[in-house]
Design a protein around this motif. Structure first.
Motif, PDB file in Angstrom:
ATOM      1  N   SER A 171      41.247  49.718  46.693  1.00 59.95           N
ATOM      2  CA  SER A 171      42.317  48.728  46.569  1.00 59.95           C
ATOM      3  C   SER A 171      43.286  48.890  47.728  1.00 59.95           C
ATOM      4  N   ASN A 172      43.811  47.756  48.167  1.00 67.30           N
ATOM      5  CA  ASN A 172      44.843  47.787  49.203  1.00 67.30           C
ATOM      6  C   ASN A 172      46.238  47.659  48.581  1.00 67.30           C
ATOM      7  N   SER A 204      46.189  40.785  48.266  1.00 70.89           N
ATOM      8  CA  SER A 204      45.945  42.071  47.609  1.00 70.89           C
ATOM      9  C   SER A 204      44.625  41.987  46.866  1.00 70.89           C
ATOM     10  N   PHE A 205      43.872  43.089  46.846  1.00 69.47           N
ATOM     11  CA  PHE A 205      42.560  43.048  46.199  1.00 69.47           C
ATOM     12  C   PHE A 205      42.109  44.410  45.706  1.00 69.47           C
ATOM     13  N   VAL A 206      41.068  44.369  44.868  1.00 71.50           N
ATOM     14  CA  VAL A 206      40.332  45.561  44.463  1.00 71.50           C
ATOM     15  C   VAL A 206      38.854  45.269  44.686  1.00 71.50           C
ATOM     16  N   VAL A 207      38.077  46.318  44.920  1.00 71.04           N
ATOM     17  CA  VAL A 207      36.633  46.179  45.055  1.00 71.04           C
ATOM     18  C   VAL A 207      36.007  46.902  43.869  1.00 71.04           C
ATOM     19  N   TRP A 208      35.176  46.185  43.133  1.00 69.56           N
ATOM     20  CA  TRP A 208      34.479  46.760  41.980  1.00 69.56           C
ATOM     21  C   TRP A 208      33.059  46.199  41.935  1.00 69.56           C
ATOM     22  N   ASN A 209      32.094  47.071  41.757  1.00 74.39           N
ATOM     23  CA  ASN A 209      30.688  46.673  41.609  1.00 74.39           C
ATOM     24  C   ASN A 209      30.233  45.799  42.786  1.00 74.39           C
ATOM     25  N   HIS A 247      31.874  43.775  44.600  1.00 72.47           N
ATOM     26  CA  HIS A 247      32.537  42.474  44.676  1.00 72.47           C
ATOM     27  C   HIS A 247      34.011  42.702  44.996  1.00 72.47           C
ATOM     28  N   THR A 248      34.594  41.812  45.783  1.00 73.68           N
ATOM     29  CA  THR A 248      36.011  41.861  46.098  1.00 73.68           C
ATOM     30  C   THR A 248      36.742  40.885  45.184  1.00 73.68           C
ATOM     31  N   ASN A 301      37.019  37.070  41.436  1.00 75.69           N
ATOM     32  CA  ASN A 301      35.949  37.400  42.361  1.00 75.69           C
ATOM     33  C   ASN A 301      36.004  36.458  43.556  1.00 75.69           C
ATOM     34  N   GLU A 302      36.226  37.009  44.729  1.00 71.41           N
ATOM     35  CA  GLU A 302      36.362  36.204  45.956  1.00 71.41           C
ATOM     36  C   GLU A 302      35.086  35.459  46.312  1.00 71.41           C
TER      37      GLU A 302
END
Length: 126
Positions: free
Chosen positions: A84-85, A41-46, A48-49, A119-120
């Motif tokens: 986000s997924n 599960s993730f979010v993307v912000w700025n 960055h994943t 941050n991935e």
């Protein structure tokens, strides 16, 4: 004639069982009802994943609001800022006190309940 009917019946049964097996392989995600098979599960912000961790944070560890989820999908594809997924549109994202947002951010999963996201791009370096 009877042999032909038995053979046709055998083929029909085999196809029926194959359909059941194939449809049973599509796992459902308990929390979202999603049929996609995400690695995490993730979010993307700025740009960055950030992968979602199991690490909870207190309100005292939270600095300030930095944005929110603007796009949600349970289908794999390309992702843009605010995606986000896992979390629905409107889920707030926060800076964690004394931590750079290029390393970690916080996701508000319920009112005053936060979870850390990593941050991935940096996770392999740690």
């Amino acid at each position: 004639m009877m042999r032909s009917i038995k053979r046709s019946l055998g083929i029909c049964i085999a196809l029926f069982l194959a359909i059941i097996v194939i449809s049973g392989c599509r796992a459902m995600d308990d929390s979202t009802g999603s049929i996609s098979s995400w690695a995490y599960s993730f979010v993307v912000w700025n740009n960055h994943t950030y992968s979602i961790t199991n690490e909870t944070l207190t309100r005292e560890e939270i600095d300030h609001d930095i944005g929110q989820v603007k796009h949600y999908s349970d289908k794999e594809g390309s992702y843009r800022d605010g995606f986000s997924n896992k979390y629905p549109v409107g889920t707030k994202l926060y800076k964690i006190k004394d931590v750079e947002t290029t390393e970690y951010i916080a996701v508000e999963i319920q009112e005053d309940q936060f979870i850390k996201a990593t941050n991935e791009n940096l996770s392999g370096d740690k």
